[in-house]
Design a protein around this motif. Structure first.
Motif, PDB file in Angstrom:
ATOM      1  N   ARG A  52       0.835  -1.207   0.000  1.00 13.25           N
ATOM      2  CA  ARG A  52       0.000   0.000   0.000  1.00 13.25           C
ATOM      3  C   ARG A  52       0.868   1.254   0.000  1.00 13.25           C
ATOM      4  O   ARG A  52       0.560   2.235  -0.685  1.00 13.25           O
ATOM      5  CB  ARG A  52      -0.923  -0.007   1.214  1.00 13.25           C
ATOM      6  N   HIS A  55       2.077   1.894  -3.527  1.00 11.80           N
ATOM      7  CA  HIS A  55       1.011   2.498  -4.328  1.00 11.80           C
ATOM      8  C   HIS A  55       0.834   3.974  -3.971  1.00 11.80           C
ATOM      9  O   HIS A  55       0.659   4.826  -4.853  1.00 11.80           O
ATOM     10  CB  HIS A  55      -0.311   1.763  -4.088  1.00 11.80           C
ATOM     11  N   THR A  56       0.892   4.269  -2.686  1.00  7.26           N
ATOM     12  CA  THR A  56       0.722   5.653  -2.230  1.00  7.26           C
ATOM     13  C   THR A  56       1.824   6.548  -2.773  1.00  7.26           C
ATOM     14  O   THR A  56       1.570   7.701  -3.158  1.00  7.26           O
ATOM     15  CB  THR A  56       0.699   5.692  -0.693  1.00  7.26           C
ATOM     16  N   ARG A  60       1.095   9.839  -4.999  1.00  6.72           N
ATOM     17  CA  ARG A  60       1.611  11.159  -4.638  1.00  6.72           C
ATOM     18  C   ARG A  60       2.463  11.756  -5.754  1.00  6.72           C
ATOM     19  O   ARG A  60       2.573  12.985  -5.867  1.00  6.72           O
ATOM     20  CB  ARG A  60       2.419  11.048  -3.345  1.00  6.72           C
ATOM     21  N   ALA A  94      -5.154   2.975  -1.509  1.00  8.55           N
ATOM     22  CA  ALA A  94      -4.244   4.060  -1.883  1.00  8.55           C
ATOM     23  C   ALA A  94      -4.932   5.037  -2.829  1.00  8.55           C
ATOM     24  O   ALA A  94      -4.738   6.256  -2.734  1.00  8.55           O
ATOM     25  CB  ALA A  94      -2.985   3.481  -2.519  1.00  8.55           C
ATOM     26  N   ALA A  98      -5.826   9.322  -2.419  1.00  9.21           N
ATOM     27  CA  ALA A  98      -5.093  10.215  -3.310  1.00  9.21           C
ATOM     28  C   ALA A  98      -5.824  11.542  -3.480  1.00  9.21           C
ATOM     29  O   ALA A  98      -7.047  11.632  -3.316  1.00  9.21           O
ATOM     30  CB  ALA A  98      -4.897   9.558  -4.670  1.00  9.21           C
TER      31      ALA A  98
END
Length: 293
Positions: A52, A55-56, A60, A94, A98
């Protein structure tokens, strides 16, 4: 902002959409152990929080599509279905956190990826299309149970495997993109690109087609071959030009990395652009600036 508010197809009709980058290199940068046959699947199994986080990091960086982490999870794994569903859930979490709209693409890697011996860069496994259908169907069903926005039929080396995947896809009615891995103007198994792309273009479920995990220099000729067969949106997410050596589990990096001609890719029809192996969040942020420009 919760996920993406409309189908990916609607966005592709208006503009170029930014994909994420390589999951394996980002997990390595986070200190994860990818040794063993499961590769990123090992982290999915043992340290889902790190998946995760990866993915984050891409969200970002501006990625608008997150590709899930179940690439090497095959039906032989005792918890395959649960792990594949988990891979979609982690990307979805994620995406929901966002700041921009983000779609989730469920990765469906080739049969060769599960062998963990570099076979996805050769194809021609000695299996029939029917046998490949039997391999892929339970994986795709498990992924669809988790509700991704689209399936990513990716790193496909061979039109025979593409045929098997498209057979399963037709049974589900789900949307998908299909991307071949290519080299020297052919698929990795040596098939001509026009016939390979024509096979995918005929499927009403395929919303985009193109190439991934290839040398950036091979992208434009492949996109031009695809554009000659279809008016569908095209996609490109190459690696950095390195060569994977399965026997040692190492990448051999190119002597120098030239800038990617993303403007030319877009002129050829690319509407999904991102990176694959060894392309990290910083590079995705740079690509985002190119795409927006």
């Amino acid at each position: 902002m919760p996920r993406a508010s409309g189908p990916l197809t609607e966005a592709l009709a208006r503009r170029t959409v930014l994909l994420d980058g390589g999951l394996s290199n980002q997990l390595t940068a986070q200190g994860c152990d990818l040794s063993g046959g499961l590769w990123t699947g090992r982290v999915l199994d043992e340290r889902p929080d790190q998946v995760r986080a990866a993915h984050t990091a891409y969200a970002r960086a501006g990625a608008e599509v997150l590709i899930t982490s179940g690439y090497q999870i095959g039906p032989g794994h005792p918890r395959a279905a649960a792990l594949l569903r988990r891979s979609v859930d982690l990307a979805a979490r994620a995406a929901e956190a966002a700041e921009q709209e983000v779609w989730v693409a469920a990765s469906v890697g080739p049969y060769g990826a599960v062998l963990a011996d570099g076979s996805e860069y050769r194809g021609r496994y000695g299996l029939s299309v029917r046998e490949l259908v039997a391999f892929h169907q339970p994986r795709i069903e498990a992924l669809l149970d988790a509700g991704p926005d689209v399936l990513a039929l990716e790193t496909i080396p061979d039109p025979d495997e593409a045929e098997a995947l498209l057979t399963v896809l037709a049974r589900t009615g789900a949307p998908a993109w299909l991307s071949y891995t290519v080299a020297g103007g052919r698929t990795r198994s040596g098939a001509p690109l026009p016939e390979a792309f024509a096979l995918a273009a005929r499927s009403p479920q395929v919303i985009a087609l193109g190439v991934n995990c290839c040398d950036p220099a091979d992208v434009l000729p492949a996109l031009e071959a695809a554009a000659a067969t279809t008016a569908k949106p095209l996609l490109a997410y190459p690696n950095d030009g390195s060569v994977w050596e399965a026997a040692t589990g190492t990448w051999h990096a190119p002597a120098g990395e030239a800038p990617w001609p993303t403007a030319a890719w877009r002129r050829a029809g690319a509407r999904l652009i991102g990176g694959c192996c060894r392309i990290g969040p910083d590079r995705i942020a740079e690509l985002g600036a190119d795409v927006r420009g």
